[in-house]
Design a protein around this motif. Structure first.
Motif, PDB file in Angstrom:
ATOM      1  N   UNK A 181      23.454 -36.554   2.715  1.00 42.20           N
ATOM      2  CA  UNK A 181      23.984 -35.244   2.839  1.00 42.20           C
ATOM      3  C   UNK A 181      23.876 -34.366   2.089  1.00 42.20           C
ATOM      4  N   UNK A 182      23.554 -34.569   0.681  1.00 38.83           N
ATOM      5  CA  UNK A 182      22.576 -33.422   0.541  1.00 38.83           C
ATOM      6  C   UNK A 182      21.367 -33.292   1.616  1.00 38.83           C
ATOM      7  N   UNK A 183      20.851 -34.223   1.546  1.00 42.02           N
ATOM      8  CA  UNK A 183      19.168 -34.346   2.572  1.00 42.02           C
ATOM      9  C   UNK A 183      19.762 -33.647   4.271  1.00 42.02           C
ATOM     10  N   UNK A 184      20.405 -34.517   4.693  1.00 41.06           N
ATOM     11  CA  UNK A 184      20.754 -33.256   5.863  1.00 41.06           C
ATOM     12  C   UNK A 184      21.044 -32.152   5.739  1.00 41.06           C
ATOM     13  N   UNK A 185      22.124 -30.929   4.598  1.00 41.66           N
ATOM     14  CA  UNK A 185      22.205 -30.251   4.878  1.00 41.66           C
ATOM     15  C   UNK A 185      21.366 -29.849   4.729  1.00 41.66           C
ATOM     16  N   UNK A 186      19.612 -29.632   4.526  1.00 46.35           N
ATOM     17  CA  UNK A 186      18.736 -29.348   4.103  1.00 46.35           C
ATOM     18  C   UNK A 186      18.177 -28.819   5.436  1.00 46.35           C
ATOM     19  N   UNK A 187      18.602 -29.898   6.563  1.00 38.28           N
ATOM     20  CA  UNK A 187      17.392 -30.267   7.345  1.00 38.28           C
ATOM     21  C   UNK A 187      18.388 -29.689   8.366  1.00 38.28           C
ATOM     22  N   UNK A 188      19.580 -29.314   8.818  1.00 33.90           N
ATOM     23  CA  UNK A 188      20.453 -27.978   9.563  1.00 33.90           C
ATOM     24  C   UNK A 188      19.860 -26.963   8.477  1.00 33.90           C
ATOM     25  N   UNK A 189      19.833 -26.854   7.848  1.00 27.67           N
ATOM     26  CA  UNK A 189      18.981 -25.272   7.380  1.00 27.67           C
ATOM     27  C   UNK A 189      18.730 -24.721   7.831  1.00 27.67           C
ATOM     28  N   UNK A 190      17.360 -25.714   8.338  1.00 31.54           N
ATOM     29  CA  UNK A 190      15.319 -25.384   8.139  1.00 31.54           C
ATOM     30  C   UNK A 190      15.844 -25.274  10.072  1.00 31.54           C
ATOM     31  N   UNK A 191      16.964 -26.200  10.405  1.00 28.69           N
ATOM     32  CA  UNK A 191      16.910 -26.251  11.861  1.00 28.69           C
ATOM     33  C   UNK A 191      17.456 -24.975  12.401  1.00 28.69           C
ATOM     34  N   UNK A 192      17.928 -23.908  11.397  1.00 29.36           N
ATOM     35  CA  UNK A 192      18.224 -23.070  11.771  1.00 29.36           C
ATOM     36  C   UNK A 192      17.473 -21.658  11.402  1.00 29.36           C
ATOM     37  N   UNK A 193      17.314 -22.261  10.712  1.00 28.10           N
ATOM     38  CA  UNK A 193      15.509 -20.858  10.430  1.00 28.10           C
ATOM     39  C   UNK A 193      14.554 -21.193  11.544  1.00 28.10           C
ATOM     40  N   UNK A 194      14.427 -22.527  12.060  1.00 29.55           N
ATOM     41  CA  UNK A 194      13.327 -21.720  12.919  1.00 29.55           C
ATOM     42  C   UNK A 194      13.796 -22.221  14.201  1.00 29.55           C
ATOM     43  N   UNK A 195      15.017 -22.194  14.866  1.00 32.83           N
ATOM     44  CA  UNK A 195      15.364 -22.285  16.083  1.00 32.83           C
ATOM     45  C   UNK A 195      16.322 -20.305  15.813  1.00 32.83           C
ATOM     46  N   UNK A 196      16.561 -20.146  15.498  1.00 37.66           N
ATOM     47  CA  UNK A 196      17.672 -18.621  15.387  1.00 37.66           C
ATOM     48  C   UNK A 196      18.630 -18.475  15.958  1.00 37.66           C
ATOM     49  N   UNK A 197      19.061 -19.464  16.806  1.00 38.50           N
ATOM     50  CA  UNK A 197      20.015 -19.619  17.627  1.00 38.50           C
ATOM     51  C   UNK A 197      21.778 -19.742  16.404  1.00 38.50           C
ATOM     52  N   UNK A 198      22.908 -19.237  17.630  1.00 39.50           N
ATOM     53  CA  UNK A 198      24.077 -18.865  16.749  1.00 39.50           C
ATOM     54  C   UNK A 198      24.260 -19.747  15.787  1.00 39.50           C
ATOM     55  N   UNK A 199      25.582 -20.868  15.327  1.00 34.24           N
ATOM     56  CA  UNK A 199      25.861 -22.156  14.563  1.00 34.24           C
ATOM     57  C   UNK A 199      26.976 -21.833  13.911  1.00 34.24           C
ATOM     58  N   UNK A 200      28.106 -22.785  14.517  1.00 40.83           N
ATOM     59  CA  UNK A 200      29.172 -23.127  13.888  1.00 40.83           C
ATOM     60  C   UNK A 200      29.054 -23.972  13.654  1.00 40.83           C
ATOM     61  N   UNK A 201      29.662 -23.893  11.980  1.00 42.44           N
ATOM     62  CA  UNK A 201      29.922 -25.382  11.370  1.00 42.44           C
ATOM     63  C   UNK A 201      31.624 -25.394  10.722  1.00 42.44           C
ATOM     64  N   UNK A 202      31.942 -26.453  10.881  1.00 38.63           N
ATOM     65  CA  UNK A 202      33.359 -27.152  10.712  1.00 38.63           C
ATOM     66  C   UNK A 202      33.438 -27.794   9.809  1.00 38.63           C
ATOM     67  N   UNK A 203      33.555 -27.742   8.307  1.00 42.35           N
ATOM     68  CA  UNK A 203      33.519 -28.754   7.064  1.00 42.35           C
ATOM     69  C   UNK A 203      35.154 -28.455   6.839  1.00 42.35           C
ATOM     70  N   UNK A 204      35.401 -29.447   5.323  1.00 45.00           N
ATOM     71  CA  UNK A 204      36.116 -29.633   4.555  1.00 45.00           C
ATOM     72  C   UNK A 204      35.773 -29.150   2.902  1.00 45.00           C
TER      73      UNK A 204
END
Length: 365
Positions: A181-204
């Motif tokens: 989960x920690x590794x994938x959080x980093x991946x998703x944050x990097x993806x947002x930085x690179x693509x720049x799209x709007x992202x909406x993320x649901x979590x508890x």
């Protein structure tokens, strides 16, 4: 030009507006008149306890659930009655939903193939997405040959190739172990930085919310409790629910009585912060203190009596678990200040670190 840049749309990132959106299942209303503005390019996290309505709200945005009342606008266009495929969104679910008999490459490109895109275009977009997600070496493998983290990256890649206006993530990391989960959080944050799209993320998981979000939307019972940056919600909660939900370990709550410039609690006292709407003397209030804001005092100094039940050594710091009166509290201290079970301490706190809440749990400011 990088592979990520080639996947960026030629338009500015699209924003999202929810106008008094409500959702009922029969007689039960689960989303209540939600108003929300999300700017183009923001990473917004919906967070809250199970059953708070965060996944339902995401599905209303996606068009997977029908809005009972209100409007959904993407890039200023009303899409309330549009099919999911016409909204310009791509969704990543908790379950990977991959076809087990298809290769990674086939899974990622399947949606484009069904949409009638040319073979060359499909191959190009899949290769670009695979490069971003570090899946190039796995394109010929099937899902059963991949780890959980790799399968989730394939699911994200399937969303990327659609070149959506907005990415929607519905608890995408819930099935992964803590390290992944920690590794994938980093991946998703990097993806947002690179693509720049709007992202909406649901979590508890409020830790995911704090580490990923530009903006957090805290939900409870189908209502929005507060919207703001992670720092704003942590430092300036509007009510006890937000104060207790955001932060780990959570905020300590004690009951006290206003007496002049002090709040009397469990035989001791804390300073009362400056309040524009200060209650009258004798008013009972709830007081919130973050674990790291407690400061051990000399016995001669004013504070609250704290009895240590258990000490948790964490290397750079320690958590002390114990009681103030009958209330269980957590105190974060430097490693040198660790105390054994049974130790009695006097705890103080600076006035500006004291949060005062009314009987209805709203913040008194």
């Amino acid at each position: 030009m990088s592979q990520a840049e080639t996947l960026k749309p030629d338009r500015n990132p699209s924003g999202l507006s929810l106008k008094r959106v409500s959702k009922s299942f029969g007689a039960v209303q689960v989303i209540h008149d939600v108003d929300l503005e999300i700017e183009g390019g923001e990473f917004v996290v919906f967070v809250g306890p199970s059953g708070c309505g965060k996944s339902t709200l995401l599905r209303l945005i996606a068009g997977l659930e029908e809005v009972t009342s209100g409007d959904v606008l993407i890039a200023g266009t009303d899409v309330t009655d549009e099919d999911p495929s016409d909204r310009g969104i791509a969704m990543v679910f908790q379950t990977y939903a991959l076809y087990p008999h298809m290769s990674v490459e086939q899974n990622m490109g399947f949606g484009l193939k069904v949409a009638g895109r040319s073979k060359a275009e499909v191959e190009a977009k899949v290769r670009q997405a695979a490069d971003i997600l570090k899946l190039t070496d796995y394109l010929d493998r099937r899902p059963g040959q991949l780890s959980g983290g790799q399968r989730q990256r394939v699911a994200i890649g399937r969303a990327i190739v659609r070149d959506p206006e907005i990415f929607l993530f519905d608890e995408p990391l819930s099935n992964l172990d803590a390290e992944l989960r920690v590794g994938m959080r980093i991946e998703i944050a990097r993806l947002h930085r690179e693509l720049g799209n709007t992202m909406i993320y649901v979590t508890h998981d409020q830790t995911e919310a704090m580490t990923l979000a530009d903006k957090i939307v805290v939900l409870r019972g189908g209502y929005i409790e507060q919207v703001g940056s992670p720092a704003t919600l942590y430092d300036d909660p509007d009510n006890m629910f937000v104060g207790g939900f955001i932060g780990s370990p959570k905020m300590n709550f004690l009951t006290g009585v206003i007496k002049g410039d002090r709040i009397e609690i469990a035989g001791g006292a804390l300073p009362c912060p400056k309040l524009e709407a200060k209650p009258e003397d004798g008013t009972r209030v709830s007081v919130g203190i973050r674990p790291e804001h407690w400061k051990p005092r000399d016995d001669s100094e004013e504070g609250l009596p704290f009895t240590v039940d258990f000490a948790e050594f964490l290397g750079g710091s320690s958590y002390l678990y114990g009681t103030i009166g009958d209330t269980v509290c957590t105190v974060e201290v430097e490693r040198s200040a660790i105390a054994k079970a049974g130790t009695r301490l006097t705890l103080g706190v600076e006035a500006e670190r004291v949060y005062v809440f009314a009987k209805d749990e709203d913040r008194i400011r």
